[in-house]
Every structure is written in structure tokens, then in C-alpha cells.
Design a protein around this motif. Structure first.
Motif, PDB file in Angstrom:
ATOM      1  N   GLU A  71      27.763  36.790  47.750  1.00 37.99           N
ATOM      2  CA  GLU A  71      27.012  37.000  46.509  1.00 37.99           C
ATOM      3  C   GLU A  71      25.535  37.266  46.833  1.00 37.99           C
ATOM      4  N   ALA A  72      24.973  36.502  47.765  1.00 40.84           N
ATOM      5  CA  ALA A  72      23.570  36.691  48.155  1.00 40.84           C
ATOM      6  C   ALA A  72      23.328  38.087  48.726  1.00 40.84           C
ATOM      7  N   ASP A  73      24.332  38.634  49.416  1.00 36.46           N
ATOM      8  CA  ASP A  73      24.224  39.976  49.987  1.00 36.46           C
ATOM      9  C   ASP A  73      24.591  41.065  48.982  1.00 36.46           C
ATOM     10  N   GLY A  74      24.952  40.667  47.761  1.00 32.87           N
ATOM     11  CA  GLY A  74      25.277  41.641  46.724  1.00 32.87           C
ATOM     12  C   GLY A  74      26.657  42.265  46.857  1.00 32.87           C
ATOM     13  N   LEU A  75      27.562  41.617  47.613  1.00 37.40           N
ATOM     14  CA  LEU A  75      28.896  42.181  47.824  1.00 37.40           C
ATOM     15  C   LEU A  75      29.900  41.737  46.759  1.00 37.40           C
ATOM     16  N   VAL A  76      29.647  40.596  46.135  1.00 33.19           N
ATOM     17  CA  VAL A  76      30.491  40.128  45.036  1.00 33.19           C
ATOM     18  C   VAL A  76      29.590  39.701  43.883  1.00 33.19           C
ATOM     19  N   GLN A  77      30.161  39.714  42.703  1.00 32.16           N
ATOM     20  CA  GLN A  77      29.468  39.240  41.511  1.00 32.16           C
ATOM     21  C   GLN A  77      30.269  38.078  40.943  1.00 32.16           C
ATOM     22  N   ILE A  78      29.594  36.986  40.655  1.00 32.42           N
ATOM     23  CA  ILE A  78      30.245  35.809  40.089  1.00 32.42           C
ATOM     24  C   ILE A  78      29.595  35.542  38.738  1.00 32.42           C
ATOM     25  N   THR A  79      30.432  35.467  37.709  1.00 35.97           N
ATOM     26  CA  THR A  79      29.936  35.218  36.362  1.00 35.97           C
ATOM     27  C   THR A  79      30.759  34.111  35.717  1.00 35.97           C
ATOM     28  N   VAL A  80      30.213  33.529  34.674  1.00 34.65           N
ATOM     29  CA  VAL A  80      30.935  32.530  33.906  1.00 34.65           C
ATOM     30  C   VAL A  80      31.922  33.267  33.006  1.00 34.65           C
ATOM     31  N   LEU A  89      34.389  33.889  37.115  1.00 38.89           N
ATOM     32  CA  LEU A  89      35.066  35.146  37.412  1.00 38.89           C
ATOM     33  C   LEU A  89      34.398  35.810  38.613  1.00 38.89           C
ATOM     34  N   VAL A  90      35.219  36.384  39.478  1.00 39.56           N
ATOM     35  CA  VAL A  90      34.718  37.016  40.695  1.00 39.56           C
ATOM     36  C   VAL A  90      35.158  38.476  40.704  1.00 39.56           C
ATOM     37  N   ARG A  91      34.204  39.351  41.035  1.00 44.10           N
ATOM     38  CA  ARG A  91      34.469  40.788  41.144  1.00 44.10           C
ATOM     39  C   ARG A  91      33.761  41.329  42.382  1.00 44.10           C
ATOM     40  N   LEU A  92      34.330  42.373  42.952  1.00 47.50           N
ATOM     41  CA  LEU A  92      33.624  43.109  43.999  1.00 47.50           C
ATOM     42  C   LEU A  92      32.557  43.965  43.345  1.00 47.50           C
ATOM     43  N   THR A  93      31.408  44.064  43.973  1.00 42.73           N
ATOM     44  CA  THR A  93      30.404  45.021  43.532  1.00 42.73           C
ATOM     45  C   THR A  93      30.694  46.333  44.253  1.00 42.73           C
ATOM     46  N   GLU A  94      30.021  47.383  43.861  1.00 40.22           N
ATOM     47  CA  GLU A  94      30.222  48.658  44.560  1.00 40.22           C
ATOM     48  C   GLU A  94      29.799  48.556  46.027  1.00 40.22           C
ATOM     49  N   PRO A  95      28.654  47.910  46.354  1.00 42.42           N
ATOM     50  CA  PRO A  95      28.338  47.717  47.780  1.00 42.42           C
ATOM     51  C   PRO A  95      29.392  46.874  48.510  1.00 42.42           C
ATOM     52  N   GLY A  96      29.973  45.906  47.817  1.00 44.63           N
ATOM     53  CA  GLY A  96      31.020  45.089  48.416  1.00 44.63           C
ATOM     54  C   GLY A  96      32.264  45.904  48.713  1.00 44.63           C
ATOM     55  N   ARG A  97      32.623  46.760  47.782  1.00 42.27           N
ATOM     56  CA  ARG A  97      33.794  47.631  47.972  1.00 42.27           C
ATOM     57  C   ARG A  97      33.546  48.576  49.146  1.00 42.27           C
ATOM     58  N   LYS A  98      32.345  49.155  49.202  1.00 41.99           N
ATOM     59  CA  LYS A  98      32.012  50.072  50.303  1.00 41.99           C
ATOM     60  C   LYS A  98      32.016  49.351  51.648  1.00 41.99           C
ATOM     61  N   ALA A  99      31.444  48.147  51.677  1.00 35.80           N
ATOM     62  CA  ALA A  99      31.419  47.375  52.932  1.00 35.80           C
ATOM     63  C   ALA A  99      32.830  47.051  53.390  1.00 35.80           C
ATOM     64  N   PHE A 100      33.687  46.657  52.449  1.00 32.49           N
ATOM     65  CA  PHE A 100      35.068  46.338  52.804  1.00 32.49           C
ATOM     66  C   PHE A 100      35.791  47.577  53.328  1.00 32.49           C
ATOM     67  N   HIS A 101      35.627  48.703  52.643  1.00 30.79           N
ATOM     68  CA  HIS A 101      36.337  49.914  53.059  1.00 30.79           C
ATOM     69  C   HIS A 101      35.830  50.451  54.393  1.00 30.79           C
ATOM     70  N   ALA A 102      34.544  50.281  54.665  1.00 31.80           N
ATOM     71  CA  ALA A 102      33.988  50.770  55.931  1.00 31.80           C
ATOM     72  C   ALA A 102      34.350  49.857  57.102  1.00 31.80           C
ATOM     73  N   ALA A 103      34.205  48.558  56.916  1.00 31.69           N
ATOM     74  CA  ALA A 103      34.356  47.636  58.035  1.00 31.69           C
ATOM     75  C   ALA A 103      35.704  46.938  58.074  1.00 31.69           C
ATOM     76  N   GLY A 104      36.196  46.560  56.921  1.00 38.38           N
ATOM     77  CA  GLY A 104      37.362  45.700  56.897  1.00 38.38           C
ATOM     78  C   GLY A 104      38.686  46.366  56.597  1.00 38.38           C
ATOM     79  N   LYS A 105      38.680  47.360  55.745  1.00 38.46           N
ATOM     80  CA  LYS A 105      39.949  47.929  55.303  1.00 38.46           C
ATOM     81  C   LYS A 105      40.779  48.508  56.447  1.00 38.46           C
ATOM     82  N   PRO A 106      40.170  49.225  57.406  1.00 39.16           N
ATOM     83  CA  PRO A 106      41.003  49.718  58.523  1.00 39.16           C
ATOM     84  C   PRO A 106      41.725  48.585  59.252  1.00 39.16           C
ATOM     85  N   LEU A 107      41.012  47.488  59.514  1.00 39.83           N
ATOM     86  CA  LEU A 107      41.632  46.347  60.191  1.00 39.83           C
ATOM     87  C   LEU A 107      42.668  45.679  59.284  1.00 39.83           C
TER      88      LEU A 107
END
Length: 139
Positions: A71-80, A89-107
Motif C-alpha cells: 500500500e505504501a508503494d501504491g501497488l494496492v488500495q485498501i478501503t473500508v 476491501l483490497v484492490r490492485l492499483t494500476e501500478p500494482g497490476r503493472k508491477a505484477f505483470h512485469a516481475a511476477g506474472k511470468p514466474l
């Protein structure tokens, strides 16, 4: 599932996790745990923090701790949750989605495909885990 099969499955998952950790941990990037969390979140978002914990098979406090740096890095958004003030409630932010797809999704995809190729019923496991999480959340 009998205890022997459950123990074997647990050992396989732990070994897969360790192998992924060695490949994914990067001092400047996402850790394996973060990749796993973001990947799970992408599959079930938007979701509650509690349901995310259940899908990851970890405790609510562990998810809370894991979400803080994301959340501090802006990768997820947490709201009441407007329907329930004690629920988050937890959601991926657009930067979070991009970070996951670039670094994590292939693995993430490589391990998922490896499990499926080995005959592990991944999609069924995910469906059953989410169904169980919903049942437990409704109690």
C-alpha cells in the motif's frame, strides 16, 4: 483428502515456494510472497482482507503486515467496505497490476503451468478454496 496425501501436497507446495523465492527475490523488486499475494489478489479482486488471507492460507494479521509495504508503494488500495465498517476491501492499483505483470506474472504462470502439467488440479483447487473462503466468511 487423506493425511498422507495432504502432507505430500504441503511438502510439494513448500518446495515450490522455496524454488520460487530463490528465483524471484530481488532487492529492488517484488519478493515471492508479494508476487503470490498480488497474483492471488488479481484473481479474486476486489476482495476483503479476510478472504485474501483465506485464499493465501495465512492469518489475517499476516496479510495485514504484508499489505502495508504494498500500500505504501501504491501497488494496492485498501478501503473500508461501505457495507460493513469493520471490513477492509483490497484492490490492485494500476501500478500494482503493472508491477505484477512485469516481475511476477511470468514466474507465477510458470509455476501454475508446471503444477497443471504435473496433474495438479489447479483451477479446481482455486475454485474450491474460494468457495470455502466464502462459506467461512458467511459464518
Amino acid at each position: 483428502m487423506d493425511d498422507g496425501l495432504a502432507d505430500l501436497l504441503h511438502r510439494v507446495v513448500m518446495l515450490m515456494g522455496e524454488a520460487a523465492r530463490r528465483r524471484a527475490d530481488d532487492p529492488d523488486g517484488l519478493t515471492y510472497s508479494q508476487i503470490r499475494l498480488l497474483g492471488t489478489l488479481e484473481e479474486i479482486e476486489p476482495t476483503t482482507q479476510h478472504r485474501l488471507a483465506q485464499a493465501l492460507s495465512i492469518s489475517d494479521p499476516a496479510v495485514s503486515r504484508a499489505l502495508r509495504p504494498l500500500e505504501a508503494d501504491g501497488l494496492v488500495q485498501i478501503t473500508v467496505d461501505p457495507e460493513h465498517a469493520r471490513r477492509r476491501l483490497v484492490r490492485l492499483t494500476e501500478p500494482g497490476r503493472k508491477a505484477f505483470h512485469a516481475a511476477g506474472k511470468p514466474l507465477y504462470d510458470e509455476f501454475r503451468e508446471g503444477l497443471i502439467a504435473a496433474g495438479f488440479p489447479y483451477e479446481r483447487y482455486l475454485e474450491d478454496t474460494l468457495r470455502l473462503a466464502e462459506i467461512l466468511a458467511s459464518d
